[in-house]
Structure formats: structure tokens, C-alpha cells
Design an enzyme around this catalytic site. Structure first.
Site, short mmCIF file in Angstrom:
data_model
loop_
_atom_site.label_atom_id
_atom_site.label_comp_id
_atom_site.label_asym_id
_atom_site.label_seq_id
_atom_site.Cartn_x
_atom_site.Cartn_y
_atom_site.Cartn_z
N TYR A 158 -1.02 -1.36 10.61
CA TYR A 158 -1.29 -1.46 9.06
C TYR A 158 -0.07 -1.16 8.44
O TYR A 158 0.56 -1.61 7.53
CB TYR A 158 -2.53 -0.66 8.63
CG TYR A 158 -2.92 -1.04 7.17
CD1 TYR A 158 -3.47 -2.08 6.95
CD2 TYR A 158 -2.53 0.02 6.39
CE1 TYR A 158 -3.94 -2.21 5.50
CE2 TYR A 158 -2.90 -0.11 4.87
CZ TYR A 158 -3.64 -1.29 4.55
OH TYR A 158 -3.88 -1.41 3.12
N SER A 163 0.80 -1.18 0.04
CA SER A 163 -0.20 -0.04 -0.06
C SER A 163 0.91 1.18 0.17
O SER A 163 2.01 1.31 0.45
CB SER A 163 -0.78 -0.10 1.32
OG SER A 163 -1.50 1.24 1.51
N1 NAP Z 1 -8.78 -0.79 -1.32
C1 NAP Z 1 -7.63 0.16 -1.06
O1 NAP Z 1 -7.88 1.46 -0.94
C2 NAP Z 1 -6.33 -0.37 -0.80
C3 NAP Z 1 -5.27 0.70 -0.74
C4 NAP Z 1 -3.99 0.11 -0.51
C5 NAP Z 1 -3.73 -1.45 -0.57
N2 NAP Z 1 -4.96 -2.14 -0.34
C6 NAP Z 1 -4.49 -3.51 0.01
O2 NAP Z 1 -5.04 -4.51 -1.15
C7 NAP Z 1 -5.24 -5.84 -0.67
C8 NAP Z 1 -6.72 -6.23 -0.92
O3 NAP Z 1 -7.83 -5.42 -0.47
P1 NAP Z 1 -9.02 -4.86 -1.12
O4 NAP Z 1 -8.92 -3.47 -1.23
O5 NAP Z 1 -9.20 -5.73 -2.41
O6 NAP Z 1 -10.30 -5.23 -0.07
P2 NAP Z 1 -11.39 -6.26 0.12
O7 NAP Z 1 -12.26 -6.00 -1.12
O8 NAP Z 1 -11.95 -6.11 1.37
O9 NAP Z 1 -10.77 -7.45 -0.23
C9 NAP Z 1 -9.88 -8.07 0.84
C10 NAP Z 1 -9.59 -9.61 0.53
O10 NAP Z 1 -8.76 -10.09 1.72
C11 NAP Z 1 -9.55 -11.30 2.19
N3 NAP Z 1 -9.01 -11.64 3.53
C12 NAP Z 1 -9.45 -10.61 4.65
N4 NAP Z 1 -8.85 -11.27 5.81
C13 NAP Z 1 -8.42 -12.45 5.30
C14 NAP Z 1 -8.30 -13.71 6.34
N5 NAP Z 1 -7.93 -13.61 7.56
N6 NAP Z 1 -7.74 -14.97 5.72
C15 NAP Z 1 -8.11 -14.81 4.17
N7 NAP Z 1 -8.33 -13.99 3.73
C16 NAP Z 1 -8.81 -12.62 3.97
C17 NAP Z 1 -10.95 -11.07 2.17
O11 NAP Z 1 -11.68 -12.15 1.93
P3 NAP Z 1 -12.67 -12.88 2.82
O12 NAP Z 1 -13.20 -11.89 3.55
O13 NAP Z 1 -13.66 -13.72 2.16
O14 NAP Z 1 -11.83 -13.72 3.68
C18 NAP Z 1 -11.01 -10.37 0.59
O15 NAP Z 1 -10.98 -11.36 -0.37
C19 NAP Z 1 -5.33 -5.70 0.81
O16 NAP Z 1 -3.93 -6.30 1.05
C20 NAP Z 1 -5.29 -4.12 1.41
O17 NAP Z 1 -4.47 -4.02 2.29
C21 NAP Z 1 -6.20 -1.92 -0.54
#
Ligand code: NAP
Length: 263
Positions: free
Chosen positions: A155, A142
Site C-alpha cells: 500500500y 495518501s
Molecule cells: N479513507 C482514508 O482514510 C484514506 C486515507 C488516505 C488515502 N485514501 C485513498 O483514498 C482513495 C479513496 O478511498 P476511500 O477512502 O474513499 O475509500 P472507499 O469509500 O472504500 O472508496 C474506495 C473506492 O474505490 C473503488 N474501488 C476499489 N477497488 C476497485 C476496483 N478494483 N475497481 C474499481 N474501483 C475500485 C470502490 O468502488 P467499488 O467497490 O464499487 O468498486 C470505491 O468507490 C483510495 O485510493 C485510498 O487509498 C483513503
């Protein structure tokens, strides 16, 4: 990525957001998939969609990466995939709040999912990739990796770990044919901000600062063969990081972030 027949891609956090976008894009390129997350039903729906639309195999592997036994099962599965070409350590979540006001278990869970799972899955995947002389690892970090943000101490620290880990690992892997990327998205429309504590984000942050998950994935895959480990998708995110790397800019950003989080 090279022109030879794609192998398999294992994606954690594939049930929504950036992980699901990676799954769709890689399936469209002919990759067979192993989809990992806790919400099995979501994974099954995605798997059926990918098999029907792109005629690829899409296995579902339900697992909670904060649970050591689930992670151990997944490590074993990962090591068994002989043609594993791409490992995408994407699962993650945010939990905004002051460190001292949160249960310490929440911070440990985050370290397990972001750091421990990534380290263990890289270790499990690499022997076969090195033996084949080919492979890509994308660790989803991130732009928070570049800042020590109040109410997000763990985080930011876990994401900074992923950046440094990926850079060190890539140095060690020089000449093996395996490449590592630390993908550092900024604000991206996914389910990430639907968790408690993020109520302000969607209403108060202008749309111009957000990216679509599909665009983040496109930039990541485009950058894979470039000689750079850190991939920051989007000009505005790169500008933000440049500001953060300047001491005055970092101070100002921390002040603005702290004020914003009190709104
Ligand atoms: N969206 C943003 O603005 C942003 C910005 C920077 C970085 N990121 C990073 O991008 C990555 C993906 O996030 P996203 O934005 O796509 O959010 P998201 O839509 O909430 O997806 C998060 C994914 O992680 C899985 N997950 C969470 N906890 C887990 C666990 N204990 N075991 C297995 N799977 C788990 C969730 O699946 P289940 O709930 O089905 O387990 C879901 O598939 C993350 O690492 C986040 O830190 C996001």
C-alpha cells in the site's frame, strides 16, 4: 480552476467515500461526470441524484480496474471524451497484513488498481487535455506515501509511486496548461476502514485525527492552482508528514504503528 465553462470530470472509485464526495462537489460546479467503480447500482443512484440536483450529465461506467479488459475499455472511453477537463484517479483499497502472509495476487491487484490504472488513464487522458491547453489530473495518494509501514508494504509503496509519478509528470507538463496533483489524505471517514484488518481504527483512533471526505475534497480543489503537486489536506496530516520526514520521527512512528496494529 479557472472561470470558463466546466467540461467533463472522470472519477474512478466514485461509488463511495472520497470519490463520491468529488462527484457531488464537481457536479455542484456544473461538471458533467463519468462515474467509475464496480458497484453499478451505487453509481446509478449517485448519477440520478447528480442529474436531478444539479442538472448535469452523469454517465455510469462500471469497471473493475484490476481487470485488464475493463481497464482497456475505460482507457478507450477516456481518450474519446473530447472535453475531459478533470481526471481523478481515486479508486483504491487497503489490505493490511504481512506481505509473506498474504496471497501475492492481493498485492498485484493493489498495484493494478493504484498504479497501473492511474498510469494508463493519465496516458489516455493527456493528449486531449494538452490539445485543449487545459486540464487537471488528481491522483489520490495518501500520507502513507511518506512512510514504510509494517503490514502495509505494498500500500505504502504504491502511494509513494503516485507521488513521484505525479511530480515527474507535472515537470514534463509545464507550459501545457495541464496540472497534476497527488492528493495525500490522512485518516478520512469513508468505507475504506470497513475492510477486514481495520477493526481497531474506528474504535481506537481519536476522532480529532479524522477528516470528512468533503473537507479532503475541498482542500484538494482549493489547492489546484497553487504551484505545488503534493497536496496534504489538514494541518495534523501535514505535521505527521513533517515528523515522518525526520529520521528519528519516522522510526518512532513505525514503532507506534507496529504496536497499534498488534492491539
Ligand atoms: N479513507 C482514508 O482514510 C484514506 C486515507 C488516505 C488515502 N485514501 C485513498 O483514498 C482513495 C479513496 O478511498 P476511500 O477512502 O474513499 O475509500 P472507499 O469509500 O472504500 O472508496 C474506495 C473506492 O474505490 C473503488 N474501488 C476499489 N477497488 C476497485 C476496483 N478494483 N475497481 C474499481 N474501483 C475500485 C470502490 O468502488 P467499488 O467497490 O464499487 O468498486 C470505491 O468507490 C483510495 O485510493 C485510498 O487509498 C483513503
Amino acid at each position: 480552476m479557472s472561470g470558463t465553462e466546466p467540461g467533463a470530470a472522470l472519477i474512478t472509485g466514485a461509488s463511495s467515500g472520497i470519490g463520491a464526495a468529488f462527484a457531488r462537489r464537481l457536479a455542484s460546479q456544473g461538471y458533467n461526470l463519468v462515474l467509475v467503480a464496480r458497484r453499478e447500482k451505487r453509481l446509478r443512484t449517485l448519477s440520478e441524484e447528480m442529474q436531478g440536483q444539479f442538472n448535469v450529465e452523469a454517465q455510469v461506467f462500471p469497471a473493475d480496474l484490476s481487470h485488464p479488459l475493463d481497464l482497456e475499455r475505460l482507457e478507450k472511453r477516456t481518450a474519446e471524451i473530447a472535453n475531459l477537463e478533470m481526471l481523478i484517479n481515486n479508486a483504491g483499497f487497503g489490505a493490511p497484513g504481512k506481505f509473506m502472509e498474504m496471497q501475492v495476487e492481493k498485492s498485484i491487484e493493489m498495484i493494478q488498481v493504484h498504479v497501473i490504472a492511474t498510469v494508463r488513464l493519465c496516458r489516455a487522458a493527456l493528449p486531449a487535455m494538452i490539445a485543449r491547453g487545459r486540464g487537471w489530473i488528481i491522483n489520490v495518494s495518501s500520507i502513507a506515501a511518506f512512510m514504510a509501514s509494517p503490514r502495509n508494504a505494498t500500500y505504502c509503496a504504491t502511494k509513494a509511486y503516485l507521488n513521484l509519478f505525479s511530480q515527474g509528470l507535472q515537470d514534463e507538463l509545464t507550459g501545457t496548461g495541464v496540472r497534476v496533483q497527488a492528493l495525500c489524505p490522512g485518516l478520512t471517514h469513508t468505507e475504506f476502514h470497513e475492510r477486514p484488518g481495520y477493526e481497531n481504527y474506528k474504535t481506537k483512533i481519536p476522532e480529532v485525527l479524522w477528516m470528512k471526505a468533503e473537507d479532503v475534497v475541498e482542500k484538494s480543489l482549493e489547492s489546484l492552482n497553487r504551484d505545488q503537486v503534493i497536496c496534504i489536506p489538514g494541518f495534523k496530516n501535514r505535521l505527521f508528514v513533517a515528523v515522518m520526514r525526520n529520521r528519528l520521527g519516522a522510526r518512532l512512528t513505525r514503532m507506534v504503528t507496529a504496536r497499534f496494529q498488534k492491539l
